[in-house]
Design a protein around this motif. Structure first.
Motif, PDB file in Angstrom:
ATOM      1  N   ASP A  43       0.817  -1.213   0.000  1.00 40.56           N
ATOM      2  CA  ASP A  43       0.000   0.000   0.000  1.00 40.56           C
ATOM      3  C   ASP A  43       0.854   1.269   0.000  1.00 40.56           C
ATOM      4  OD1 ASP A  43      -2.264  -1.583   0.019  1.00 40.56           O
ATOM      5  OD2 ASP A  43      -2.631  -1.329   2.168  1.00 40.56           O
ATOM      6  N   GLY A 135      -3.780  -3.680   2.807  1.00 42.99           N
ATOM      7  CA  GLY A 135      -4.360  -3.529   4.135  1.00 42.99           C
ATOM      8  C   GLY A 135      -3.371  -3.548   5.278  1.00 42.99           C
ATOM      9  N   SER A 136      -2.139  -3.123   5.065  1.00 44.59           N
ATOM     10  CA  SER A 136      -1.166  -3.046   6.162  1.00 44.59           C
ATOM     11  C   SER A 136      -1.569  -1.938   7.128  1.00 44.59           C
ATOM     12  CB  SER A 136       0.232  -2.758   5.631  1.00 44.59           C
ATOM     13  OG  SER A 136       0.709  -3.846   4.880  1.00 44.59           O
ATOM     14  N   ASP A 152      -5.668   0.347   8.106  1.00 47.40           N
ATOM     15  CA  ASP A 152      -5.036   0.302   6.789  1.00 47.40           C
ATOM     16  C   ASP A 152      -4.781   1.753   6.395  1.00 47.40           C
ATOM     17  OD1 ASP A 152      -7.421   1.383   5.648  1.00 47.40           O
ATOM     18  OD2 ASP A 152      -8.148  -0.593   5.086  1.00 47.40           O
ATOM     19  N   THR A 170      -7.227  -4.525  11.928  1.00 47.10           N
ATOM     20  CA  THR A 170      -6.148  -4.806  10.995  1.00 47.10           C
ATOM     21  C   THR A 170      -6.198  -6.259  10.539  1.00 47.10           C
ATOM     22  OG1 THR A 170      -3.779  -4.642  10.601  1.00 47.10           O
ATOM     23  CG2 THR A 170      -4.447  -5.349  12.794  1.00 47.10           C
TER      24      THR A 170
END
Length: 193
Positions: A43, A135-136, A152, A170
């Motif tokens: 991301d 989605g980190s 995220d 998360t």
């Protein structure tokens, strides 16, 4: 093509008046990763490839000087070591806490350097290096006061720049840093001498 996470994050940044420069090329991103010895998570890399947020408190991988970027990369470890030195922090997975301060700091440094690298995004907000999944999380890191500041990148930007509450959870567990954020250790921050 930008994912919805990146598209929505950029829309929120634009609405908040954050200046967005042109995205970085693959060659530029690869050069940063080579120079600093980490890999952007999916991301973070996609954001920077699409548009680079610039201005006060943003870490600009294209224009900031190397020393300030290295300092920002070192911050999570150095600030955690401050808590080991000054505030009796010791993470239970590190094993028995050495009585000697120099030895304690050396052990803590080795353990912290073995944890996943956190890459600066904005001020003391960080994303974990290397993840290839969308989605980190985004962490706020101040010494060992580590919290999820976004589940995220989209959630983070909405929280930081549009005053939206944190929501969701998360999808990615980041060793050590998620433990701090979630307070999963029984004696987190306690003196176990």
């Amino acid at each position: 093509m930008s994912s919805s996470i990146i598209t929505n994050a950029l829309h929120t940044l634009e609405q908040a008046g954050v200046r967005l420069d042109s995205g970085m090329s693959d060659a530029e991103l690869d050069a940063v990763q080579e120079k600093f010895g980490f890999r952007f998570c999916r991301d973070h890399r996609e954001l920077l490839a699409t548009a680079v947020p610039v201005g006060e408190r943003w870490h600009d991988w294209r224009r900031d000087d190397e020393q300030s970027l290295r300092g920002a990369l070192a911050w999570p470890i150095e600030s955690a070591l401050f808590d080991v030195d000054t505030n009796d922090f010791w993470a239970p997975p590190w094993g028995e806490r050495p009585a000697d301060l120099a030895e304690r700091l050396a052990v803590a440094r080795r353990k912290l350097e073995a944890a996943p690298t956190l890459v600066p995004l904005y001020a003391h907000r960080y994303m974990p290096a290397g993840s290839t999944n969308p989605g980190s999380p985004v962490f706020s890191v101040y010494q060992t006061d580590v919290i999820y500041y976004g589940f995220d990148l989209e959630n983070y930007v909405a929280r930081e720049f549009a005053n939206s509450p944190a929501h969701g959870q998360t999808q990615e567990w980041v060793p050590f840093w998620s433990d701090l954020a979630e307070g999963t250790w029984d004696n987190l921050g306690e003196d176990d001498e």
